[in-house]
Write a protein that holds these residues in place. Sequence first.
Motif, PDB file in Angstrom:
ATOM      1  N   THR B  14       0.839  -1.208   0.000  1.00  0.00           N
ATOM      2  CA  THR B  14       0.000   0.000   0.000  1.00  0.00           C
ATOM      3  C   THR B  14       0.870   1.252   0.000  1.00  0.00           C
ATOM      4  O   THR B  14       0.581   2.221  -0.699  1.00  0.00           O
ATOM      5  CB  THR B  14      -0.930   0.003   1.236  1.00  0.00           C
ATOM      6  OG1 THR B  14      -1.648  -1.232   1.237  1.00  0.00           O
ATOM      7  CG2 THR B  14      -1.912   1.150   1.199  1.00  0.00           C
ATOM      8  N   MET B  17       2.202   2.331  -3.372  1.00  0.00           N
ATOM      9  CA  MET B  17       1.263   2.775  -4.407  1.00  0.00           C
ATOM     10  C   MET B  17       1.151   4.297  -4.413  1.00  0.00           C
ATOM     11  O   MET B  17       1.320   4.942  -3.387  1.00  0.00           O
ATOM     12  CB  MET B  17      -0.110   2.156  -4.165  1.00  0.00           C
ATOM     13  CG  MET B  17      -0.060   0.642  -4.255  1.00  0.00           C
ATOM     14  SD  MET B  17      -1.631  -0.125  -3.971  1.00  0.00           S
ATOM     15  CE  MET B  17      -2.267  -0.081  -5.623  1.00  0.00           C
ATOM     16  N   ARG B  22      -4.231   4.828  -3.660  1.00  0.00           N
ATOM     17  CA  ARG B  22      -4.137   4.344  -2.282  1.00  0.00           C
ATOM     18  C   ARG B  22      -5.401   3.560  -1.889  1.00  0.00           C
ATOM     19  O   ARG B  22      -5.343   2.613  -1.119  1.00  0.00           O
ATOM     20  CB  ARG B  22      -3.919   5.539  -1.357  1.00  0.00           C
ATOM     21  CG  ARG B  22      -3.287   5.296  -0.002  1.00  0.00           C
ATOM     22  CD  ARG B  22      -2.030   4.478   0.005  1.00  0.00           C
ATOM     23  NE  ARG B  22      -0.881   5.020  -0.690  1.00  0.00           N
ATOM     24  CZ  ARG B  22       0.005   5.851  -0.200  1.00  0.00           C
ATOM     25  NH1 ARG B  22      -0.127   6.285   1.007  1.00  0.00           N
ATOM     26  NH2 ARG B  22       1.050   6.238  -0.891  1.00  0.00           N
ATOM     27  N   GLY B  25      -5.049   0.053  -2.596  1.00  0.00           N
ATOM     28  CA  GLY B  25      -4.232  -0.600  -1.579  1.00  0.00           C
ATOM     29  C   GLY B  25      -5.087  -1.025  -0.395  1.00  0.00           C
ATOM     30  O   GLY B  25      -4.949  -2.131   0.142  1.00  0.00           O
ATOM     31  N   GLN B  29      -5.892  -4.680   1.102  1.00  0.00           N
ATOM     32  CA  GLN B  29      -5.718  -5.014   2.535  1.00  0.00           C
ATOM     33  C   GLN B  29      -6.981  -5.665   3.089  1.00  0.00           C
ATOM     34  O   GLN B  29      -6.921  -6.615   3.862  1.00  0.00           O
ATOM     35  CB  GLN B  29      -5.413  -3.746   3.327  1.00  0.00           C
ATOM     36  CG  GLN B  29      -3.967  -3.325   3.221  1.00  0.00           C
ATOM     37  CD  GLN B  29      -3.591  -2.254   4.230  1.00  0.00           C
ATOM     38  OE1 GLN B  29      -4.339  -1.960   5.144  1.00  0.00           O
ATOM     39  NE2 GLN B  29      -2.445  -1.658   4.057  1.00  0.00           N
ATOM     40  N   CYS B  48       0.319  -8.939  -4.369  1.00  0.00           N
ATOM     41  CA  CYS B  48      -0.009  -7.509  -4.289  1.00  0.00           C
ATOM     42  C   CYS B  48       1.266  -6.665  -4.199  1.00  0.00           C
ATOM     43  O   CYS B  48       1.373  -5.609  -4.827  1.00  0.00           O
ATOM     44  CB  CYS B  48      -0.900  -7.232  -3.079  1.00  0.00           C
ATOM     45  SG  CYS B  48      -2.524  -7.992  -3.221  1.00  0.00           S
ATOM     46  N   ALA B  52       2.588  -3.848  -6.833  1.00  0.00           N
ATOM     47  CA  ALA B  52       2.854  -2.457  -6.425  1.00  0.00           C
ATOM     48  C   ALA B  52       4.290  -2.059  -6.771  1.00  0.00           C
ATOM     49  O   ALA B  52       4.538  -0.952  -7.255  1.00  0.00           O
ATOM     50  CB  ALA B  52       2.602  -2.301  -4.926  1.00  0.00           C
TER      51      ALA B  52
END
Lengths: 90, 209
Positions: B14, B17, B22, B25, B29, B48, B52
């Motif tokens: 996250t 990114m 965001r 992200g 999550q 992920c 990113a």
Amino acid sequence: MLLLLNALSVRIQQWRHGYELMKETGLQSGTLYPLLMRMSEQGLVEAEWREPERPGRPARHAYRLTAAGATLAREAATPSGSFAPEFVRA
Amino acid sequence: MRTPIARAMMMLATACMEEKRREWGLAMQAELEEAIDAGKPLRFAFGCLVAALRRMPLHNEGRFSLTAHAFALGLLIPVAALQIGLALFGFPDTLARGSILTSGQNALLAGTYHATIPLLVLLMLALAIGHLGMAWLLLNRDWPRVVKAGALTLSTTIAIVTFMAVLNLDISQALLQGAILMVELAVLAGLASWHADLPQPAEADAAAR
């Protein structure tokens, strides 16, 4: 991308979650999310935050095809449909 | 153990990114919880994170972040390590051997020069700490404190050069370090200017809407 279009077009009005789409398409998270982001930017997919189904869980992002995405999915389903190269490559 | 590692990887993903993405992200999550239930958190989080990281060179914020990390890890921290090594191992020995005493000094005063070693070591350590501070604050993008750490480091360098010059010691190495510091400060100023041009969180939220 065609895999994802197919999966999203099965129940076109229904909001779908990322993990569910991963299981359905067999795509890994590292492939699925960049695709979803790109499709969202191209106006093919819409995303929305949905309330968690279980207490204590965070809100989840859900996705479904837009009208443009649905049209593209229909074209993809017909053998005569022709696509821009970027859609085929993705 | 796998779940905390997966959560850490997801937080890193996250953070990698760009601001306008965001939200994606956060979406990943949230989905990690499902992957944890399915017993595959690491695979999900790793995917992920790779996605990113692969995008980082493609957006301005990612390029800034990569440059800042390369500068901190590739120059500031090695220079700090060099200064610590020099202060604790190299510099006192060199001074003690008298090899940096120039012809203008009286060898009979060598003992006096040796007495200055602790102060010079402290100044060198302050210089190293200043470099470490600049690296840490740069990565936190805390520009007001970067300026303070830069000013501290610059003033320490000036103090070392002045001190060594007054003692008539060979200041060529200290001048070289000063030149490196000027380059570092110029790069930091450039990075601060670059960061100011990046979309800030509030602007990115507005753009996303």
